[in-house]
Design a protein around this motif. Structure first.
Motif, PDB file in Angstrom:
ATOM      1  N   LYS A 127      17.441  64.669 -34.675  1.00  0.00           N
ATOM      2  CA  LYS A 127      16.954  63.438 -35.302  1.00  0.00           C
ATOM      3  C   LYS A 127      17.974  62.307 -35.266  1.00  0.00           C
ATOM      4  O   LYS A 127      17.607  61.138 -35.149  1.00  0.00           O
ATOM      5  CB  LYS A 127      16.533  63.717 -36.748  1.00  0.00           C
ATOM      6  N   ASP A 128      19.263  62.639 -35.373  1.00  0.00           N
ATOM      7  CA  ASP A 128      20.265  61.577 -35.414  1.00  0.00           C
ATOM      8  C   ASP A 128      20.362  60.853 -34.073  1.00  0.00           C
ATOM      9  O   ASP A 128      20.438  59.617 -34.017  1.00  0.00           O
ATOM     10  CB  ASP A 128      21.634  62.155 -35.797  1.00  0.00           C
ATOM     11  N   ALA A 129      20.349  61.619 -32.980  1.00  0.00           N
ATOM     12  CA  ALA A 129      20.382  60.993 -31.657  1.00  0.00           C
ATOM     13  C   ALA A 129      19.080  60.244 -31.383  1.00  0.00           C
ATOM     14  O   ALA A 129      19.092  59.153 -30.792  1.00  0.00           O
ATOM     15  CB  ALA A 129      20.629  62.041 -30.576  1.00  0.00           C
ATOM     16  N   ASP A 130      17.954  60.801 -31.848  1.00  0.00           N
ATOM     17  CA  ASP A 130      16.658  60.138 -31.681  1.00  0.00           C
ATOM     18  C   ASP A 130      16.634  58.802 -32.425  1.00  0.00           C
ATOM     19  O   ASP A 130      16.131  57.788 -31.912  1.00  0.00           O
ATOM     20  CB  ASP A 130      15.544  61.049 -32.183  1.00  0.00           C
ATOM     21  N   LYS A 131      17.216  58.782 -33.618  1.00  0.00           N
ATOM     22  CA  LYS A 131      17.271  57.542 -34.395  1.00  0.00           C
ATOM     23  C   LYS A 131      18.081  56.481 -33.663  1.00  0.00           C
ATOM     24  O   LYS A 131      17.684  55.311 -33.602  1.00  0.00           O
ATOM     25  CB  LYS A 131      17.889  57.820 -35.771  1.00  0.00           C
ATOM     26  N   LEU A 132      19.203  56.879 -33.069  1.00  0.00           N
ATOM     27  CA  LEU A 132      20.020  55.937 -32.313  1.00  0.00           C
ATOM     28  C   LEU A 132      19.271  55.411 -31.083  1.00  0.00           C
ATOM     29  O   LEU A 132      19.381  54.227 -30.749  1.00  0.00           O
ATOM     30  CB  LEU A 132      21.326  56.608 -31.882  1.00  0.00           C
ATOM     31  N   SER A 133      18.504  56.274 -30.428  1.00  0.00           N
ATOM     32  CA  SER A 133      17.770  55.814 -29.244  1.00  0.00           C
ATOM     33  C   SER A 133      16.696  54.800 -29.635  1.00  0.00           C
ATOM     34  O   SER A 133      16.426  53.844 -28.888  1.00  0.00           O
ATOM     35  CB  SER A 133      17.151  56.994 -28.490  1.00  0.00           C
ATOM     36  N   ASN A 134      16.089  54.968 -30.804  1.00  0.00           N
ATOM     37  CA  ASN A 134      15.107  53.994 -31.279  1.00  0.00           C
ATOM     38  C   ASN A 134      15.762  52.672 -31.645  1.00  0.00           C
ATOM     39  O   ASN A 134      15.186  51.603 -31.438  1.00  0.00           O
ATOM     40  CB  ASN A 134      14.324  54.557 -32.461  1.00  0.00           C
ATOM     41  N   VAL A 135      16.972  52.740 -32.184  1.00  0.00           N
ATOM     42  CA  VAL A 135      17.742  51.519 -32.443  1.00  0.00           C
ATOM     43  C   VAL A 135      17.966  50.771 -31.126  1.00  0.00           C
ATOM     44  O   VAL A 135      17.838  49.543 -31.050  1.00  0.00           O
ATOM     45  CB  VAL A 135      19.090  51.862 -33.114  1.00  0.00           C
ATOM     46  N   ALA A 136      18.291  51.529 -30.073  1.00  0.00           N
ATOM     47  CA  ALA A 136      18.512  50.918 -28.761  1.00  0.00           C
ATOM     48  C   ALA A 136      17.228  50.315 -28.212  1.00  0.00           C
ATOM     49  O   ALA A 136      17.239  49.213 -27.646  1.00  0.00           O
ATOM     50  CB  ALA A 136      19.070  51.957 -27.796  1.00  0.00           C
ATOM     51  N   MET A 137      16.097  51.022 -28.360  1.00  0.00           N
ATOM     52  CA  MET A 137      14.827  50.474 -27.882  1.00  0.00           C
ATOM     53  C   MET A 137      14.426  49.221 -28.635  1.00  0.00           C
ATOM     54  O   MET A 137      13.664  48.393 -28.122  1.00  0.00           O
ATOM     55  CB  MET A 137      13.740  51.549 -27.968  1.00  0.00           C
ATOM     56  N   ASP A 138      14.952  49.052 -29.849  1.00  0.00           N
ATOM     57  CA  ASP A 138      14.725  47.821 -30.612  1.00  0.00           C
ATOM     58  C   ASP A 138      15.655  46.697 -30.174  1.00  0.00           C
ATOM     59  O   ASP A 138      15.600  45.589 -30.714  1.00  0.00           O
ATOM     60  CB  ASP A 138      14.920  48.080 -32.108  1.00  0.00           C
ATOM     61  N   GLY A 139      16.532  46.978 -29.195  1.00  0.00           N
ATOM     62  CA  GLY A 139      17.382  45.950 -28.627  1.00  0.00           C
ATOM     63  C   GLY A 139      18.805  45.900 -29.132  1.00  0.00           C
ATOM     64  O   GLY A 139      19.566  44.988 -28.794  1.00  0.00           O
ATOM     65  N   GLU A 140      19.234  46.909 -29.905  1.00  0.00           N
ATOM     66  CA  GLU A 140      20.575  46.879 -30.490  1.00  0.00           C
ATOM     67  C   GLU A 140      21.515  47.811 -29.725  1.00  0.00           C
ATOM     68  O   GLU A 140      21.132  48.921 -29.340  1.00  0.00           O
ATOM     69  CB  GLU A 140      20.512  47.304 -31.958  1.00  0.00           C
ATOM     70  N   THR A 141      22.743  47.369 -29.532  1.00  0.00           N
ATOM     71  CA  THR A 141      23.794  48.190 -28.934  1.00  0.00           C
ATOM     72  C   THR A 141      24.726  48.679 -30.038  1.00  0.00           C
ATOM     73  O   THR A 141      25.135  47.905 -30.897  1.00  0.00           O
ATOM     74  CB  THR A 141      24.601  47.388 -27.894  1.00  0.00           C
ATOM     75  N   VAL A 142      25.047  49.963 -30.007  1.00  0.00           N
ATOM     76  CA  VAL A 142      25.926  50.562 -31.006  1.00  0.00           C
ATOM     77  C   VAL A 142      27.100  51.229 -30.302  1.00  0.00           C
ATOM     78  O   VAL A 142      26.900  52.041 -29.392  1.00  0.00           O
ATOM     79  CB  VAL A 142      25.178  51.612 -31.859  1.00  0.00           C
ATOM     80  N   VAL A 143      28.316  50.882 -30.707  1.00  0.00           N
ATOM     81  CA  VAL A 143      29.526  51.557 -30.239  1.00  0.00           C
ATOM     82  C   VAL A 143      30.413  51.753 -31.459  1.00  0.00           C
ATOM     83  O   VAL A 143      31.051  50.812 -31.927  1.00  0.00           O
ATOM     84  CB  VAL A 143      30.274  50.745 -29.164  1.00  0.00           C
ATOM     85  N   ARG A 144      30.438  52.958 -31.982  1.00  0.00           N
ATOM     86  CA  ARG A 144      31.261  53.260 -33.156  1.00  0.00           C
ATOM     87  C   ARG A 144      32.225  54.387 -32.807  1.00  0.00           C
ATOM     88  O   ARG A 144      31.797  55.486 -32.465  1.00  0.00           O
ATOM     89  CB  ARG A 144      30.393  53.662 -34.346  1.00  0.00           C
ATOM     90  N   ASN A 145      33.503  54.092 -32.881  1.00  0.00           N
ATOM     91  CA  ASN A 145      34.542  55.091 -32.646  1.00  0.00           C
ATOM     92  C   ASN A 145      35.150  55.476 -33.987  1.00  0.00           C
ATOM     93  O   ASN A 145      36.204  54.988 -34.377  1.00  0.00           O
ATOM     94  CB  ASN A 145      35.603  54.528 -31.693  1.00  0.00           C
ATOM     95  N   GLY A 227      27.631  45.981 -20.259  1.00  0.00           N
ATOM     96  CA  GLY A 227      28.053  47.341 -19.927  1.00  0.00           C
ATOM     97  C   GLY A 227      29.495  47.605 -20.296  1.00  0.00           C
ATOM     98  O   GLY A 227      29.835  48.688 -20.789  1.00  0.00           O
ATOM     99  N   ILE A 228      30.369  46.621 -20.077  1.00  0.00           N
ATOM    100  CA  ILE A 228      31.769  46.786 -20.460  1.00  0.00           C
ATOM    101  C   ILE A 228      31.897  46.915 -21.968  1.00  0.00           C
ATOM    102  O   ILE A 228      32.655  47.749 -22.474  1.00  0.00           O
ATOM    103  CB  ILE A 228      32.605  45.599 -19.931  1.00  0.00           C
ATOM    104  N   ALA A 229      31.137  46.102 -22.710  1.00  0.00           N
ATOM    105  CA  ALA A 229      31.175  46.194 -24.171  1.00  0.00           C
ATOM    106  C   ALA A 229      30.736  47.572 -24.643  1.00  0.00           C
ATOM    107  O   ALA A 229      31.332  48.151 -25.557  1.00  0.00           O
ATOM    108  CB  ALA A 229      30.285  45.110 -24.783  1.00  0.00           C
ATOM    109  N   ALA A 230      29.712  48.129 -23.993  1.00  0.00           N
ATOM    110  CA  ALA A 230      29.223  49.445 -24.385  1.00  0.00           C
ATOM    111  C   ALA A 230      30.223  50.547 -24.072  1.00  0.00           C
ATOM    112  O   ALA A 230      30.364  51.504 -24.830  1.00  0.00           O
ATOM    113  CB  ALA A 230      27.883  49.734 -23.691  1.00  0.00           C
TER     114      ALA A 230
END
Length: 397
Positions: A127-145, A227-230
């Motif tokens: 579910k956690d990875a699925d939630k992130l993929s839906n965030v991406a389909m909504d147009g958001e990029t996430v990079v958290r280290n 892509g570089i930002a990601a």
């Protein structure tokens, strides 16, 4: 001691193909602590492409945390898990290319002493990875280290020694990455975007007409910046480009997004093709000596051309300078050309010229390396064009 990590990855497409995105995260296998999160929109793509893209992002994050990690990949895509485990064949060309990118990262991990295993899990456990993929389909990029914000539990994990306060000169200037034993420098090479010469199939070296990016190339440059930002997240980045305008234009949006300048190093220029610069390749293949330019490393095109050996010498020097001057934990991004990228890959992989020509390096593509101070290195991925999917989709409509 290598860390044990868990990668959870997923991807989705609203329409299949449709608006797509991927999500991935990395956990510590012992504690379950969340260490990294990734999500990125992909434009128009299929479910399978999105799932593979999530896998690649998760593996890259794991390798960034520990280049020699023992990784367990967990996905609810039976197809991806079975194909990556080698039990099912890969037939679709897009998935073949993405699987090769994933395998390159796996190879770099195993070469460094790590390992990768593959586990299918039901959707409700992803579910956690699925939630992130839906965030991406909504147009958001996430990079958290997230691992960079926590202190290691074991003091032995702290690799940097204390600075002697009596050594004022050493304290004033950080040691270059080459002095950081056991920590590789990450190098991201970017081939320039498309020009009219690229479309027409003309030779275009350092002594030629030097065309700018065309409309398609400028769109690729914007995708390159995303892509570089990601790929780099909040890591410090140094931007280097060749002296040719198309390379500088390709990387400038990424540098400007970070408020930085692009450093120019002419040693990253394309090979000089002498009087053949600007000529159509389909016409040059009729020339009796044109094959020598491709196959003979000591041959130079007439009219002041450059041999492959001369190109190799200057590119080798440019790479050494870039790596030795890199700050600890940073990423060096180099915008350059097909043959310089071929040279670097041939140096790392020990390829001769004939085999180096077999490497595909498309316009706007990424090639990732990890280079150690002792001269050794590994190739994380080659010809990565995931970031260009939105550009290709828009052009096809």
């Amino acid at each position: 001691m290598a860390r044990a990590l868990i990668v959870e990855a997923d991807g989705g497409s609203r329409g299949n193909p449709g608006v797509a995105g991927y999500g991935a995260l990395v956990r510590d296998a012992s504690t379950g602590e969340l260490l990294a999160e990734r999500a990125e929109p992909l434009g128009l793509a299929s479910n399978n492409v999105a799932e593979y893209s999530g896998l690649i992002a998760g593996l890259e994050a794991a390798a960034e945390i520990d280049p020699s990690a023992r990784v367990e990949v967990r996905m609810d895509s039976k197809l991806v898990v079975e194909q990556m485990a080698g039990r099912w064949k890969i037939k679709h060309e897009d998935m073949k290319r993405l699987a090769l990118e994933a395998q390159e990262i796996v190879r770099s991990l195993t070469t460094a002493g790590g390992a990768v295993t593959w586990t299918w899990i039901p959707r409700e456990k992803n579910k956690d990875a699925d939630k992130l993929s839906n965030v991406a389909m909504d147009g958001e990029t996430v990079v958290r280290n997230l691992w960079r914000t926590t202190e290691p539990d074991d003091p032995a994990e702290v690799s940097e020694p204390a600075v002697d306060a009596t050594d004022a000169e050493a304290a004033a200037a950080p040691a270059p990455a080459s002095a950081q034993a056991g920590r590789p420098v990450r190098v991201l090479m970017v081939r320039h975007g498309v020009t009219d010469f690229t479309v027409e199939g003309r030779l275009d070296g350092r002594g030629g007409p030097n065309p700018d990016l065309n409309k398609q190339g400028l769109a690729q440059a914007r995708s390159v910046a995303a892509g570089i930002a990601a790929k780099t997240g909040d890591l410090p980045v140094r931007f280097i480009a060749s002296d040719l305008s198309r390379a500088q234009e390709t990387i400038r949006p990424a540098a400007e997004a970070r408020g930085q300048q692009v450093e120019i190093d002419p040693d990253w220029d394309e090979q000089n093709f002498g009087e053949w610069d600007g000529e159509l390749v389909r016409d040059l293949v009729q020339h009796k000596d044109f094959a020598r330019l491709r196959d003979d490393p000591t041959y130079a095109a007439p009219g002041g051309g450059e041999t492959h050996e001369q190109l190799t010498s200057r590119v080798r020097d440019a790479l050494r300078r870039a790596v030795e001057s890199a700050s600890d934990g940073s990423v060096v991004v180099v915008a350059t050309h097909r043959k310089p990228i071929m040279v670097v890959l041939a140096e790392v992989l020990g390829l001769d010229l004939a085999h180096a020509w077999m490497l595909a390096i498309g316009p706007g593509s990424f090639t990732g390396l990890e280079l150690w101070a002792d001269g050794h290195g590994s190739v994380s991925f080659v010809n990565d064009t995931n970031h260009l999917r939105a550009t290709r989709g828009a052009r096809a409509q």
